[in-house]
Design an enzyme around this catalytic site. Sequence first.
Site, PDB file in Angstrom:
ATOM      1  N   ALA A  29      24.395  31.454  21.096  1.00  0.00           N
ATOM      2  CA  ALA A  29      24.628  32.523  22.087  1.00  0.00           C
ATOM      3  C   ALA A  29      26.076  32.990  21.929  1.00  0.00           C
ATOM      4  CB  ALA A  29      24.333  32.044  23.504  1.00  0.00           C
ATOM      5  N   HIS A  31      29.586  34.811  21.420  1.00  0.00           N
ATOM      6  CA  HIS A  31      30.246  35.932  22.076  1.00  0.00           C
ATOM      7  C   HIS A  31      31.629  36.091  21.463  1.00  0.00           C
ATOM      8  CE1 HIS A  31      32.344  32.756  24.157  1.00  0.00           C
ATOM      9  NE2 HIS A  31      31.188  32.279  24.610  1.00  0.00           N
ATOM     10  N   GLY A  33      34.468  35.150  22.316  1.00  0.00           N
ATOM     11  CA  GLY A  33      35.267  33.917  22.281  1.00  0.00           C
ATOM     12  C   GLY A  33      34.984  33.140  21.004  1.00  0.00           C
ATOM     13  N   HIS A  34      33.689  33.022  20.649  1.00  0.00           N
ATOM     14  CA  HIS A  34      33.336  32.331  19.401  1.00  0.00           C
ATOM     15  C   HIS A  34      33.900  33.064  18.189  1.00  0.00           C
ATOM     16  CE1 HIS A  34      29.841  30.829  21.949  1.00  0.00           C
ATOM     17  NE2 HIS A  34      30.412  29.715  21.525  1.00  0.00           N
ATOM     18  N   GLN A  61      23.910  16.417  25.804  1.00  0.00           N
ATOM     19  CA  GLN A  61      25.022  16.736  26.703  1.00  0.00           C
ATOM     20  C   GLN A  61      24.581  17.506  27.949  1.00  0.00           C
ATOM     21  OE1 GLN A  61      26.959  19.197  23.488  1.00  0.00           O
ATOM     22  NE2 GLN A  61      27.692  20.391  25.216  1.00  0.00           N
ATOM     23  N   GLY A 147      37.588  25.690  21.728  1.00  0.00           N
ATOM     24  CA  GLY A 147      38.258  26.579  22.677  1.00  0.00           C
ATOM     25  C   GLY A 147      38.950  25.822  23.801  1.00  0.00           C
TER      26      GLY A 147
HETATM   27  O1  PAF Z   1      31.552  23.602  23.378  1.00  0.00           O
HETATM   28  C1  PAF Z   1      30.383  23.577  22.939  1.00  0.00           C
HETATM   29  O2  PAF Z   1      29.775  24.607  22.643  1.00  0.00           O
HETATM   30  C2  PAF Z   1      29.688  22.236  22.758  1.00  0.00           C
HETATM   31  O3  PAF Z   1      30.059  21.339  23.759  1.00  0.00           O
HETATM   32  C3  PAF Z   1      29.891  21.618  21.377  1.00  0.00           C
HETATM   33  C4  PAF Z   1      31.360  21.285  21.119  1.00  0.00           C
HETATM   34  C5  PAF Z   1      29.389  22.579  20.298  1.00  0.00           C
HETATM   35  C6  PAF Z   1      29.097  20.313  21.242  1.00  0.00           C
HETATM   36  O4  PAF Z   1      27.732  20.533  21.415  1.00  0.00           O
END
Ligand code: PAF
Length: 280
Positions: A29, A31, A33-34, A61, A147
Amino acid sequence: MEIIESGQAAGEFVLRSGKRRVLVPTMGALHKGHLELIRLARTAAGPDGGVAVSIFVNPLQFEPGSDFDRYPRPQSVDEELCRSAGVDALFRPGAQEMYFHDQSVTVEEHALANTLCGKSRPGHFRGVCTVVTKLFHLVVPHAAVFGEKDFQQLAIIRRMVRDLNFPIEIIGAPTVREADGLACSSRNQYLSEDERRQAPVLRAALLAAREAAKTSPRAADSLVNEVRARISSAPLAQIDYVELVDADNLQPEKTVTDNSLFAVAVRFGHTRLIDNIRLA
Ligand code: PAF
């Protein structure tokens, strides 16, 4: 751009790539920021190096009852964004690739993970440390970019890399924001129109706290109360936490110091947003 969907293909990629690799771990997903993380990764990789992005919505997670099932997975849009950002390899493993059905080993940090989001999301950082460890083993990067919006996650990964001797440089990337100050997040798309209109109150409250802290030496309590009051002025905001902590150990502080970090987590409906600011 090479698309890699299995652990074995990742290993083959590592063997033949032979150049400096910088990894941007994500859950997709994507955006802007990525895209900034990818830009920094490109700089860190240098002219002869390569940038790998991983996209994996990591079940470990997500705490029970959270948004794992509805987490956005726009596969072809993400793929196109990576391609046009000049990513060299997209690692996109399936859940069965990443976890054996009887997996029984995890990675856990025991100090920084006990505060802030760690208190409201039990097990979350164990899931993050475990998957990041696995991604590091699979892609074998020389550096990885995370980030600063997820300040606690970044601190925990730095600690994990230090304590477990991963030979990987961890690069922190400044938070990218929308024009009204809202920190970019894949979860922003869950917000209703009203929630979206009110969500910039997080940034406004944190900026006001930073200004207030500049004018006079301040006790944490009064600053925390001011931030809580400002956030609560948005009718749809439900505060999870508002805390002033030391940026190194993430423990609560009684007074503002040069190393203070203000961190907040706030729910708007079913969407939990986080943000932070350094006060110095
Ligand atoms: O920040 C995230 O998108 C996630 O926590 C990560 C670091 C990709 C681990 O699944």
